[in-house]
Scaffold this active site. Structure first.
Site, short mmCIF file in Angstrom:
data_model
loop_
_atom_site.label_atom_id
_atom_site.label_comp_id
_atom_site.label_asym_id
_atom_site.label_seq_id
_atom_site.Cartn_x
_atom_site.Cartn_y
_atom_site.Cartn_z
NE ARG A 82 41.98 -20.31 22.65
CZ ARG A 82 42.55 -21.41 22.18
NH1 ARG A 82 43.70 -21.84 22.69
NH2 ARG A 82 41.99 -22.13 21.24
CE LYS A 184 42.52 -20.73 17.57
NZ LYS A 184 43.93 -21.10 17.51
CD GLU A 220 51.97 -19.07 19.38
OE1 GLU A 220 51.35 -20.14 19.27
OE2 GLU A 220 51.43 -18.03 19.77
C1 LIG Z 1 44.88 -22.00 18.04
C2 LIG Z 1 46.34 -21.73 18.21
C3 LIG Z 1 47.18 -22.61 18.91
C4 LIG Z 1 46.72 -23.94 19.42
O1 LIG Z 1 45.77 -23.84 20.43
P1 LIG Z 1 44.87 -25.10 20.84
O2 LIG Z 1 43.92 -24.53 21.81
O3 LIG Z 1 45.76 -26.10 21.42
O4 LIG Z 1 44.22 -25.57 19.57
C5 LIG Z 1 48.50 -22.24 19.09
N1 LIG Z 1 48.99 -21.08 18.58
C6 LIG Z 1 48.22 -20.23 17.89
C7 LIG Z 1 48.82 -18.97 17.36
C8 LIG Z 1 46.87 -20.52 17.69
O5 LIG Z 1 46.11 -19.66 17.01
#
Ligand SMILES: *Cc1c(COP(=O)(O)O)cnc(C)c1O
Length: 341
Positions: A82, A184, A220
């Site tokens: 990722r 991210k 989300e």
């Molecule tokens: C990090 C993150 C998540 C959760 O991802 P995981 O890999 O399960 O920790 C969900 N939404 C956003 C916007 C994120 O930055």
């Protein structure tokens, strides 16, 4: 190895400096060998790309102690992959995936005294990140970058059990169509701060963001993906190009299908249909699943039948199975649990 004298069950979710962190620099078109350092401070030029144009991305994962006493982390290869996607979208160099996993291992080993014991509920949170370190004033990618991994012990996300939370449908948008919602990047968080501070002032734990184009579909929250459960026990999770592909959510989908024999739908989820679901949860590394008891949409309340006292029954099964896999109480799929020592 002697553990640090920390009151493991009473530490919060905050930064606490540990002994070592990993640093590698990208210069002249290549990454150096990288090393562990005791220096917790970063010194960069005043005009560094990260400071001017926010050219930075990050990851988050946990190391913890399993029931049989091993220090492990969960699916670090997916964090490495990722971060590659994030770096490419931000015109940053890719830190090789195998080196990413190796650096995670080095940092955890060097800070093993900070990995909380089994049963404490606490974990060692690991934060890989990368930023543009050389000066830019015209808008363009920098020439030099730094990749670092720090770690910090964090307490159990839920003190005294996972109580359902109340969230609101936000009037702000998190991610544009064809934007950066799927990576991210720090920039996604900077612009979410006003929305979360506002939601907290109004008494809500989180924001539910809708798709920015039509504002009819569930995306989300600021840092976690949604899972819903229908009245006939199907797991439903929103599909969109502008949500961050949560590793926890992807793992829960697998667990639902392969361990619990549940039907799973990954599809567009309309806000209009949310009132018909039986259960709702937020999933991410920190809490695994936070149950949602109530969603407020401009005064209109959606109350899930699972109520405000406990996780819904399917959510609970998902939570217990995934945490059981993580902790070594339930056999994990090949490659999910990386043993560090
Ligand atoms: C990090 C993150 C998540 C959760 O991802 P995981 O890999 O399960 O920790 C969900 N939404 C956003 C916007 C994120 O930055």
């Amino acid at each position: 190895m002697e553990k640090k004298n920390i009151d493991w069950s009473n530490i919060g979710f905050g930064y606490q400096q540990t002994d070592k962190r990993y640093v590698s620099n990208f210069k002249d078109g290549k990454w150096d060998d990288g090393e562990l350092t005791s220096d917790a401070n970063v010194v960069i030029n005043e005009c560094a790309g990260v400071l001017q144009y926010a050219q930075t991305c990050f990851e988050g994962l946990k190391a913890y102690t399993t029931e049989d006493g091993h220090i492990v982390c969960f699916r670090p290869d997916l964090n490495a992959a990722r971060m590659e996607d994030s770096a490419k979208r931000l015109e940053m160099p890719v830190f090789p995936q195998d080196r990413f996993v190796d650096a995670v291992v080095q940092v955890v080993k060097a800070n093993a005294a900070y990995v909380p014991p089994y049963g404490s509920g606490a974990t060692l949170y690991i934060r890989p990140y990368m930023f543009a370190s050389s000066p830019v004033i015209g808008v363009k990618p920098a020439d030099e970058y730094q990749f670092r991994i720090l770690c910090t012990p964090v307490g159990p996300y839920f003190k005294g059990g996972a109580k359902p939370i109340t969230i609101k449908v936000s009037d702000f948008d998190r991610a544009a169509p064809h934007g950066t919602g799927h990576i991210k990047a720090g920039l996604n968080y900077a612009m979410s701060l006003h929305a979360i501070v506002t939601a907290h002032e109004e008494g809500f734990a989180e924001n539910m963001y809708l798709d920015a184009a039509t504002r009819t579909k569930v995306e989300e929250t600021g840092g976690a993906n949604f899972i819903f459960v229908t009245k006939d026990n199907k797991v439903v999770t929103p599909k969109s190009n502008s949500i961050l592909p949560s590793i926890t959510r992807r793992s829960l989908v697998y667990v639902a299908k392969e361990y619990l024999g549940l039907e799973v739908e990954e599809r567009e989820v309309f806000l209009d249909e949310v009132k018909d679901f039986a259960e709702c949860g937020l999933c991410g590394t920190a809490a695994v699943i936070s149950p949602v008891g109530k969603i407020v949409n401009h005064g209109e309340e959606i109350c899930f039948p699972s109520g405000m006292d406990e996780m819904g029954p399917v959510t609970k099964k998902l939570y217990e199975t995934l945490t059981g896999i993580q902790m070594g109480r339930i056999e994990a799929p090949e490659g999910w649990v990386k043993v560090i020592e």
